[in-house]
Motif scaffolding. Structure first.
Motif, PDB file in Angstrom:
ATOM      1  N   SER A  42      -0.232   1.795  30.671  1.00  0.00           N
ATOM      2  CA  SER A  42       1.064   2.122  30.068  1.00  0.00           C
ATOM      3  C   SER A  42       1.307   3.636  30.012  1.00  0.00           C
ATOM      4  O   SER A  42       0.398   4.434  30.236  1.00  0.00           O
ATOM      5  N   ALA A  43       2.512   3.989  29.644  1.00  0.00           N
ATOM      6  CA  ALA A  43       2.882   5.399  29.487  1.00  0.00           C
ATOM      7  C   ALA A  43       2.471   5.937  28.120  1.00  0.00           C
ATOM      8  O   ALA A  43       2.525   7.145  27.890  1.00  0.00           O
ATOM      9  N   ARG A  44       2.040   5.071  27.228  1.00  0.00           N
ATOM     10  CA  ARG A  44       1.683   5.481  25.867  1.00  0.00           C
ATOM     11  C   ARG A  44       0.534   6.490  25.897  1.00  0.00           C
ATOM     12  O   ARG A  44      -0.494   6.262  26.514  1.00  0.00           O
ATOM     13  N   PRO A  45       0.694   7.616  25.222  1.00  0.00           N
ATOM     14  CA  PRO A  45      -0.388   8.609  25.167  1.00  0.00           C
ATOM     15  C   PRO A  45      -1.644   8.039  24.512  1.00  0.00           C
ATOM     16  O   PRO A  45      -1.577   7.178  23.633  1.00  0.00           O
ATOM     17  N   ILE A  46      -2.774   8.546  24.930  1.00  0.00           N
ATOM     18  CA  ILE A  46      -4.050   8.144  24.350  1.00  0.00           C
ATOM     19  C   ILE A  46      -4.147   8.752  22.954  1.00  0.00           C
ATOM     20  O   ILE A  46      -3.792   9.904  22.745  1.00  0.00           O
ATOM     21  N   LYS A  47      -4.664   7.969  22.023  1.00  0.00           N
ATOM     22  CA  LYS A  47      -4.840   8.444  20.652  1.00  0.00           C
ATOM     23  C   LYS A  47      -6.314   8.773  20.433  1.00  0.00           C
ATOM     24  O   LYS A  47      -7.185   7.905  20.561  1.00  0.00           O
ATOM     25  N   ALA A  48      -6.584  10.024  20.086  1.00  0.00           N
ATOM     26  CA  ALA A  48      -7.965  10.460  19.852  1.00  0.00           C
ATOM     27  C   ALA A  48      -8.620   9.623  18.762  1.00  0.00           C
ATOM     28  O   ALA A  48      -9.817   9.311  18.853  1.00  0.00           O
ATOM     29  N   SER A  49      -7.860   9.219  17.760  1.00  0.00           N
ATOM     30  CA  SER A  49      -8.436   8.414  16.673  1.00  0.00           C
ATOM     31  C   SER A  49      -8.951   7.076  17.198  1.00  0.00           C
ATOM     32  O   SER A  49      -9.979   6.571  16.719  1.00  0.00           O
ATOM     33  N   GLU A  50      -8.265   6.485  18.161  1.00  0.00           N
ATOM     34  CA  GLU A  50      -8.726   5.221  18.743  1.00  0.00           C
ATOM     35  C   GLU A  50     -10.008   5.422  19.546  1.00  0.00           C
ATOM     36  O   GLU A  50     -10.918   4.587  19.497  1.00  0.00           O
ATOM     37  N   ILE A  51     -10.072   6.526  20.287  1.00  0.00           N
ATOM     38  CA  ILE A  51     -11.272   6.825  21.077  1.00  0.00           C
ATOM     39  C   ILE A  51     -12.463   7.036  20.146  1.00  0.00           C
ATOM     40  O   ILE A  51     -13.547   6.487  20.360  1.00  0.00           O
ATOM     41  N   ARG A  52     -12.257   7.822  19.079  1.00  0.00           N
ATOM     42  CA  ARG A  52     -13.343   8.061  18.112  1.00  0.00           C
ATOM     43  C   ARG A  52     -13.823   6.750  17.487  1.00  0.00           C
ATOM     44  O   ARG A  52     -15.022   6.527  17.331  1.00  0.00           O
ATOM     45  N   ALA A  53     -12.890   5.888  17.140  1.00  0.00           N
ATOM     46  CA  ALA A  53     -13.255   4.602  16.530  1.00  0.00           C
ATOM     47  C   ALA A  53     -14.053   3.733  17.509  1.00  0.00           C
ATOM     48  O   ALA A  53     -15.041   3.103  17.117  1.00  0.00           O
ATOM     49  N   LEU A  54     -13.650   3.697  18.760  1.00  0.00           N
ATOM     50  CA  LEU A  54     -14.398   2.924  19.758  1.00  0.00           C
ATOM     51  C   LEU A  54     -15.819   3.466  19.925  1.00  0.00           C
ATOM     52  O   LEU A  54     -16.784   2.701  19.997  1.00  0.00           O
ATOM     53  N   ILE A  55     -15.941   4.777  19.970  1.00  0.00           N
ATOM     54  CA  ILE A  55     -17.263   5.395  20.121  1.00  0.00           C
ATOM     55  C   ILE A  55     -18.148   5.070  18.920  1.00  0.00           C
ATOM     56  O   ILE A  55     -19.311   4.681  19.079  1.00  0.00           O
ATOM     57  N   ARG A  56     -17.595   5.213  17.719  1.00  0.00           N
ATOM     58  CA  ARG A  56     -18.381   4.889  16.517  1.00  0.00           C
ATOM     59  C   ARG A  56     -18.824   3.426  16.538  1.00  0.00           C
ATOM     60  O   ARG A  56     -19.975   3.105  16.222  1.00  0.00           O
ATOM     61  N   ALA A  57     -17.926   2.544  16.906  1.00  0.00           N
ATOM     62  CA  ALA A  57     -18.254   1.113  16.958  1.00  0.00           C
ATOM     63  C   ALA A  57     -19.346   0.837  17.984  1.00  0.00           C
ATOM     64  O   ALA A  57     -20.282   0.073  17.719  1.00  0.00           O
ATOM     65  N   LEU A  58     -19.263   1.464  19.142  1.00  0.00           N
ATOM     66  CA  LEU A  58     -20.270   1.249  20.184  1.00  0.00           C
ATOM     67  C   LEU A  58     -21.622   1.851  19.805  1.00  0.00           C
ATOM     68  O   LEU A  58     -22.660   1.395  20.286  1.00  0.00           O
ATOM     69  N   HIS A  59     -21.609   2.853  18.946  1.00  0.00           N
ATOM     70  CA  HIS A  59     -22.861   3.421  18.452  1.00  0.00           C
ATOM     71  C   HIS A  59     -23.430   2.604  17.290  1.00  0.00           C
ATOM     72  O   HIS A  59     -24.457   2.966  16.719  1.00  0.00           O
ATOM     73  N   GLY A  60     -22.757   1.533  16.919  1.00  0.00           N
ATOM     74  CA  GLY A  60     -23.287   0.616  15.910  1.00  0.00           C
ATOM     75  C   GLY A  60     -22.901   0.916  14.485  1.00  0.00           C
ATOM     76  O   GLY A  60     -23.568   0.437  13.560  1.00  0.00           O
ATOM     77  N   ASP A  61     -21.834   1.666  14.267  1.00  0.00           N
ATOM     78  CA  ASP A  61     -21.367   1.929  12.900  1.00  0.00           C
ATOM     79  C   ASP A  61     -21.139   0.585  12.208  1.00  0.00           C
ATOM     80  O   ASP A  61     -20.314  -0.223  12.643  1.00  0.00           O
ATOM     81  N   GLU A  62     -21.880   0.341  11.136  1.00  0.00           N
ATOM     82  CA  GLU A  62     -21.813  -0.952  10.451  1.00  0.00           C
ATOM     83  C   GLU A  62     -20.461  -1.224   9.803  1.00  0.00           C
ATOM     84  O   GLU A  62     -20.154  -2.368   9.459  1.00  0.00           O
ATOM     85  N   ASN A  63     -19.650  -0.203   9.635  1.00  0.00           N
ATOM     86  CA  ASN A  63     -18.317  -0.390   9.064  1.00  0.00           C
ATOM     87  C   ASN A  63     -17.266  -0.704  10.130  1.00  0.00           C
ATOM     88  O   ASN A  63     -16.099  -0.881   9.806  1.00  0.00           O
ATOM     89  N   MET A  64     -17.698  -0.733  11.383  1.00  0.00           N
ATOM     90  CA  MET A  64     -16.767  -0.936  12.499  1.00  0.00           C
ATOM     91  C   MET A  64     -17.055  -2.278  13.173  1.00  0.00           C
ATOM     92  O   MET A  64     -18.196  -2.733  13.200  1.00  0.00           O
ATOM     93  N   THR A  65     -16.046  -2.869  13.758  1.00  0.00           N
ATOM     94  CA  THR A  65     -16.203  -4.091  14.531  1.00  0.00           C
ATOM     95  C   THR A  65     -16.634  -3.722  15.948  1.00  0.00           C
ATOM     96  O   THR A  65     -16.072  -2.812  16.557  1.00  0.00           O
TER      97      THR A  65
END
Length: 167
Positions: A42-65
């Protein structure tokens, strides 16, 4: 060929094989199962907050899905995206540092597999796996993305839902 517009970085994550399912609130039409589908960024700009959340989740942050991504493939790309965003927000639209996340274009094609309920897909990714979206109802159905074929970014206007794409 039918196409589906997807926000970045998820479109690229499909193209590189890191996102084996596209989650939707609805099942794909029966005629689409087994057919090739164009994946449009899509044309929607990337949101840094979404990228940070994905990275935290993939690193196993227990507060993240756990976002149902192949960590070994997704994490290096997401970390490069976040690094590029820190240096210059417009980096993601160019090729600085060798990074490109195209927008408003088709990035790959994939064959749509037999859909699965979102919770059944999540089981494949272990404990705490689930919806990585803040939008309700988007995790109902996982559309398996099979036989992915990346394409050179082909500019195209997207649309909501399934739409016709002509190369």
């Amino acid at each position: 060929m039918k196409a589906l517009t997807i926000f970045q970085p998820w479109a690229t994550l499909i193209a590189i094989g890191a996102k084996p399912y596209e989650f939707r609130g609805w099942q794909p039409p029966k005629w689409l199962i087994g057919q090739r589908l164009a994946i449009h960024a899509s044309a929607r700009p990337i949101k840094a907050s979404e990228i940070r959340a994905l990275i935290r989740a993939l690193h196993g942050d227990e507060n993240m899905t756990n976002p149902c991504l192949r960590k070994d493939v997704a994490l290096p790309v997401l970390e490069r995206v976040l690094d590029a965003l820190k240096k210059s927000p417009d980096t993601l639209f160019g090729t600085k540092e060798g990074l490109t996340l195209p927008h408003s274009c088709v990035v790959c094609t994939a064959v749509v597999g037999e859909p699965k309920r979102g919770d059944a897909c999540a089981v494949e990714f272990g404990d705490n796996a689930g919806n990585d979206s803040d939008r309700d109802g988007t995790f109902n159905w996982g559309w398996p993305m099979l036989d992915i074929q990346p394409v050179a970014s082909i500019p195209a206007r997207g649309a909501q839902g399934l739409w016709d794409w002509r190369e």
